[in-house]
Design an enzyme around this catalytic site. Structure first.
Site, PDB file in Angstrom:
ATOM      1  N   TYR A 128      39.227  29.276  29.092  1.00 30.16           N
ATOM      2  CA  TYR A 128      38.907  30.535  29.578  1.00 30.16           C
ATOM      3  C   TYR A 128      37.487  30.919  29.297  1.00 30.16           C
ATOM      4  CZ  TYR A 128      38.798  35.290  30.692  1.00 30.16           C
ATOM      5  OH  TYR A 128      38.573  36.815  31.158  1.00 30.16           O
ATOM      6  N   SER A 139      33.289  37.475  29.841  1.00 33.05           N
ATOM      7  CA  SER A 139      34.352  38.065  28.915  1.00 33.05           C
ATOM      8  C   SER A 139      33.909  38.187  27.642  1.00 33.05           C
ATOM      9  CB  SER A 139      35.512  37.224  29.148  1.00 33.05           C
ATOM     10  OG  SER A 139      36.325  37.670  28.232  1.00 33.05           O
ATOM     11  N   ASP A 158      40.393  37.976  47.988  1.00 32.57           N
ATOM     12  CA  ASP A 158      41.261  37.533  46.947  1.00 32.57           C
ATOM     13  C   ASP A 158      41.915  36.150  47.647  1.00 32.57           C
ATOM     14  OD1 ASP A 158      42.238  39.097  43.959  1.00 32.57           O
ATOM     15  OD2 ASP A 158      43.218  37.372  44.813  1.00 32.57           O
ATOM     16  N   GLY A 212      38.987  34.718  39.792  1.00 27.41           N
ATOM     17  CA  GLY A 212      39.431  33.339  39.022  1.00 27.41           C
ATOM     18  C   GLY A 212      40.423  33.789  38.151  1.00 27.41           C
TER      19      GLY A 212
HETATM   20  C1  15L Z   1      39.912  39.311  29.045  1.00 26.67           C
HETATM   21  O1  15L Z   1      38.953  38.567  29.148  1.00 26.67           O
HETATM   22  C2  15L Z   1      40.918  39.098  29.900  1.00 26.67           C
HETATM   23  O2  15L Z   1      40.776  39.121  31.311  1.00 26.67           O
HETATM   24  C3  15L Z   1      41.987  40.410  29.704  1.00 26.67           C
HETATM   25  O3  15L Z   1      43.155  39.958  30.355  1.00 26.67           O
HETATM   26  C4  15L Z   1      42.229  40.736  28.301  1.00 26.67           C
HETATM   27  O4  15L Z   1      42.852  39.618  27.591  1.00 26.67           O
HETATM   28  C5  15L Z   1      40.795  40.928  27.533  1.00 26.67           C
HETATM   29  O5  15L Z   1      39.947  39.875  27.875  1.00 26.67           O
HETATM   30  C6  15L Z   1      40.897  41.175  26.000  1.00 26.67           C
HETATM   31  O6  15L Z   1      40.471  40.350  25.309  1.00 26.67           O
HETATM   32  O7  15L Z   1      41.781  42.237  25.771  1.00 26.67           O
END
Ligand code: 15L
Length: 270
Positions: free
Chosen positions: A133, A108, A31, A70
């Site tokens: 993001y 994500s 980290d 990240g």
């Molecule tokens: C994500 O990708 C984030 O890292 C997390 O903090 C939340 O925001 C999550 O998505 C979400 O959509 O709940």
């Protein structure tokens, strides 16, 4: 026992996975911030992923990588560029140079956030990132595709919903994943003999899901938890109407509506 590098190990997801992997893997944790609570099966190497030489040092000699490192929410371009885009480029490049094949990329749901909540999407749908993001997560998936096709990397992209002990609001009833279900998915990514390039969704067995996770199940994923067990509690404490009409109709929620000025009702891109 395999030695696995976990980047971004000090974050929330890293903290959950460290517990789940006790006795399972030797973990090399990295980290940008210091971590001083290593257990006997863990070592720590402080690493700024925007530095390729330092990233090579972290990667050298491991059997696989869980790349969580990240910036984990929306940020300005400089932050996303350095932490997520350059950091992920360095991670894949370091792995190629150091000959580490197996990489689990923490993608994500925000890579897909502009899909509607009335749609069911799977691993074949075209990305619709909802933020800078989200774009960085699409970039990471594309790096996995390139490094797999061109250099023989073995990559699993997990489009993670929301990792928590319990779903925390109505949106999360659709996208929640428990820590132990995420650990199971990550293990499949590390252990399955036939991974080349896979996209799966990081969610538990959720009745209200917007995602068809057939690809994860094909690889052996059998989630143990389901958000419906918490639905009555969540619905008694939270409204589906958060006061954000755009965010409430699209999968990415508030990530979608932040700075939004487009027209997502125009014909679908998919
Ligand atoms: C994500 O990708 C984030 O890292 C997390 O903090 C939340 O925001 C999550 O998505 C979400 O959509 O709940």
């Amino acid at each position: 026992m395999k030695t696995i590098l976990m980047t971004g190990a000090a974050g929330g997801v890293g903290t959950f996975l460290r517990k789940a992997f006790q006795g399972r893997y030797h973990l090399r944790l990295s980290d940008i911030v210091a971590l001083d609570d290593c257990a006997s099966h863990e070592t720590f190497v402080r690493t700024d992923l925007s530095d390729l030489a330092a990233t090579r040092n972290a990667v050298a000699g491991v059997d696989g990588i869980i790349h969580l490192g990240g910036f984990s929410v929306e940020g300005d371009w400089e932050t996303i560029l350095n932490a997520n885009i350059i950091g992920t480029r360095n991670l894949f490049e370091a792995a190629r140079i150091e000959n580490v094949k197996r990489i689990i990329f923490a993608s994500s749901n925000h890579a897909m956030g502009f899909y509607g909540r009335d749609e069911t999407i799977d691993h074949t749908h075209y990305p619709r990132p909802d933020s800078r993001y989200g774009v960085s997560k699409v970039f990471g998936e594309a790096m996995g595709s390139l490094y797999s096709d061109k250099y023989g990397a073995e990559v699993m992209n997990i489009r993670i919903g929301n990792v928590a002990e319990e779903p925390i609001d109505v949106r999360r009833l659709s996208i929640w994943i428990s820590p132990r279900d995420l650990a199971q998915l990550v293990s499949i990514g590390l252990e399955h003999p036939d991974i080349r390039f896979e996209v799966v969704y990081g969610m538990s067995d959720n009745e209200r899901a917007w995602w068809d996770n057939a690809n994860a199940r094909r690889l052996g994923y059998a989630p143990q938890d389901q958000s419906e067990d918490y639905a009555a509690k969540v619905l008694s404490e939270h409204s589906a109407d958060t006061g954000d009409p755009l965010g409430d109709t699209l999968q990415g929620g508030a990530f979608v509506s932040t700075e939004a000025g487009g027209d997502p009702t125009k014909p679908d891109l998919a």
